[in-house]
Scaffold this active site. Sequence first.
Site: not given
Length: 153
Positions: A51, A58
């Site tokens: 992120c 992620d």
Amino acid sequence: MTDNRYEKLEQLGSDTPLPDNPETADLERVANPCDAPYMVRFACPEFTSICPVTGAPDFAHLVIDYVPRDWIVESKSLKLYLGAYRNHGAFHEACTTMIGQRLVKELDPVWLRIGGYWYPRGGIPIDVFFATGEPPAGVWIPEQGVASYRGRG
């Protein structure tokens, strides 16, 4: 006997470190070995990035489909390119479309699509899709086969 079509491949068959970032990663290509139209699929079920705001990891399942014109991507270089996103901070939309656009730039395929099936962030899964247009007639283009996120349900 070595096939001279592959002389310029520097990553295949050598100890190649993971690139620091996607912008500096080398995507190698070779001449398309087929004269009939066909589709190539790469599935990356363990894609990772971070992120850009929080630095939290992620995760996504990527599916890349393309119909080659003159070039195909060398798969080790694609693996290393995708791995370069591991420490790259970008939103899901940016990661998915960057990959699709870079492959289009390097390969000039007849057609390409990428599906980024992202695992939940903040409780919401995000799916991102990019394509260069309509798939060509006469080429079998199967569904990507990634189910919508259901959680544990």
